[in-house]
Design a protein around this motif. Structure first.
Motif, PDB file in Angstrom:
ATOM      1  N   MET A 194       0.878  -1.230   0.074  1.00  0.00           N
ATOM      2  CA  MET A 194      -0.211  -0.123   0.009  1.00  0.00           C
ATOM      3  C   MET A 194       1.016   1.291  -0.139  1.00  0.00           C
ATOM      4  O   MET A 194       1.774   1.355   0.597  1.00  0.00           O
ATOM      5  CB  MET A 194      -0.849   0.018   1.291  1.00  0.00           C
ATOM      6  CG  MET A 194      -1.806   1.153   1.267  1.00  0.00           C
ATOM      7  SD  MET A 194      -3.074   0.839  -0.200  1.00  0.00           S
ATOM      8  CE  MET A 194      -4.417   1.921   0.359  1.00  0.00           C
ATOM      9  N   GLU A 195       0.527   2.100  -0.633  1.00  0.00           N
ATOM     10  CA  GLU A 195       1.259   3.416  -0.837  1.00  0.00           C
ATOM     11  C   GLU A 195       0.908   4.236   0.349  1.00  0.00           C
ATOM     12  O   GLU A 195       0.108   4.191   1.051  1.00  0.00           O
ATOM     13  CB  GLU A 195       0.972   4.355  -1.899  1.00  0.00           C
ATOM     14  CG  GLU A 195       1.148   3.448  -3.294  1.00  0.00           C
ATOM     15  CD  GLU A 195       0.844   4.387  -4.666  1.00  0.00           C
ATOM     16  OE1 GLU A 195      -0.263   4.906  -4.583  1.00  0.00           O
ATOM     17  OE2 GLU A 195       1.760   4.190  -5.499  1.00  0.00           O
ATOM     18  N   LYS A 196       1.995   4.911   0.789  1.00  0.00           N
ATOM     19  CA  LYS A 196       1.914   5.670   2.208  1.00  0.00           C
ATOM     20  C   LYS A 196       2.138   7.298   1.861  1.00  0.00           C
ATOM     21  O   LYS A 196       2.775   7.695   0.895  1.00  0.00           O
ATOM     22  CB  LYS A 196       3.111   5.388   3.022  1.00  0.00           C
ATOM     23  CG  LYS A 196       3.325   3.985   3.444  1.00  0.00           C
ATOM     24  CD  LYS A 196       2.219   3.755   4.764  1.00  0.00           C
ATOM     25  CE  LYS A 196       2.367   2.211   5.004  1.00  0.00           C
ATOM     26  NZ  LYS A 196       1.561   1.527   5.967  1.00  0.00           N
ATOM     27  N   ASP A 234       7.818   3.527   5.582  1.00  0.00           N
ATOM     28  CA  ASP A 234       6.846   3.296   6.494  1.00  0.00           C
ATOM     29  C   ASP A 234       6.837   4.580   7.415  1.00  0.00           C
ATOM     30  O   ASP A 234       5.734   4.911   8.081  1.00  0.00           O
ATOM     31  CB  ASP A 234       6.863   2.125   7.501  1.00  0.00           C
ATOM     32  CG  ASP A 234       6.551   0.787   6.725  1.00  0.00           C
ATOM     33  OD1 ASP A 234       5.944   1.037   5.544  1.00  0.00           O
ATOM     34  OD2 ASP A 234       6.950   0.036   6.880  1.00  0.00           O
ATOM     35  N   ASN A 286      -2.590   5.622   4.560  1.00  0.00           N
ATOM     36  CA  ASN A 286      -2.434   4.619   3.418  1.00  0.00           C
ATOM     37  C   ASN A 286      -3.239   5.411   2.605  1.00  0.00           C
ATOM     38  O   ASN A 286      -4.539   5.505   2.714  1.00  0.00           O
ATOM     39  CB  ASN A 286      -2.889   3.357   3.678  1.00  0.00           C
ATOM     40  CG  ASN A 286      -2.063   2.579   4.715  1.00  0.00           C
ATOM     41  OD1 ASN A 286      -1.105   2.472   4.413  1.00  0.00           O
ATOM     42  ND2 ASN A 286      -2.774   1.864   5.386  1.00  0.00           N
ATOM     43  N   GLU A 287      -2.673   5.893   1.407  1.00  0.00           N
ATOM     44  CA  GLU A 287      -3.368   6.687   0.470  1.00  0.00           C
ATOM     45  C   GLU A 287      -2.629   6.768  -0.915  1.00  0.00           C
ATOM     46  O   GLU A 287      -1.316   6.681  -0.711  1.00  0.00           O
ATOM     47  CB  GLU A 287      -3.655   8.278   0.856  1.00  0.00           C
ATOM     48  CG  GLU A 287      -4.689   8.960  -0.140  1.00  0.00           C
ATOM     49  CD  GLU A 287      -4.771  10.245   0.557  1.00  0.00           C
ATOM     50  OE1 GLU A 287      -6.011  10.510   1.343  1.00  0.00           O
ATOM     51  OE2 GLU A 287      -3.985  11.266   0.770  1.00  0.00           O
TER      52      GLU A 287
END
Length: 76
Positions: free
Chosen positions: A1-3, A31, A63-64
């Motif tokens: 997941m992109e952060k 992270d 997370n977006e």
């Protein structure tokens, strides 16, 4: 997941005045990111001069999907 990192910031200028941002978001490719890295990124990306103290407040990782080039790639 992109952060992404979401945070508030306050910047004081050595010649007076300041700048604030609330719920500011930046893409990251790990992270977490330090407050020092965020401060450096904001100052350099906005091309600010005569910067005194930079405060990073209310930092949280979310997370977006990424919106632009990540912070970490710029500072590698």
């Amino acid at each position: 997941m992109e952060k992404r990192v979401q945070f508030d910031f306050e910047i004081e200028f050595t010649n007076g005045g300041g700048l604030q941002g609330q719920d500011f978001r930046l893409d990251i490719n790990k992270d977490d990111i330090t407050e020092e890295e965020l401060a450096r990124y904001i100052v350099e990306d906005m091309r600010l001069l005569m910067v005194g103290e930079v405060r990073i407040l209310n930092k949280k990782i979310i997370n977006e999907k990424h919106k632009r080039k990540t912070v970490d790639k710029k500072f590698e």
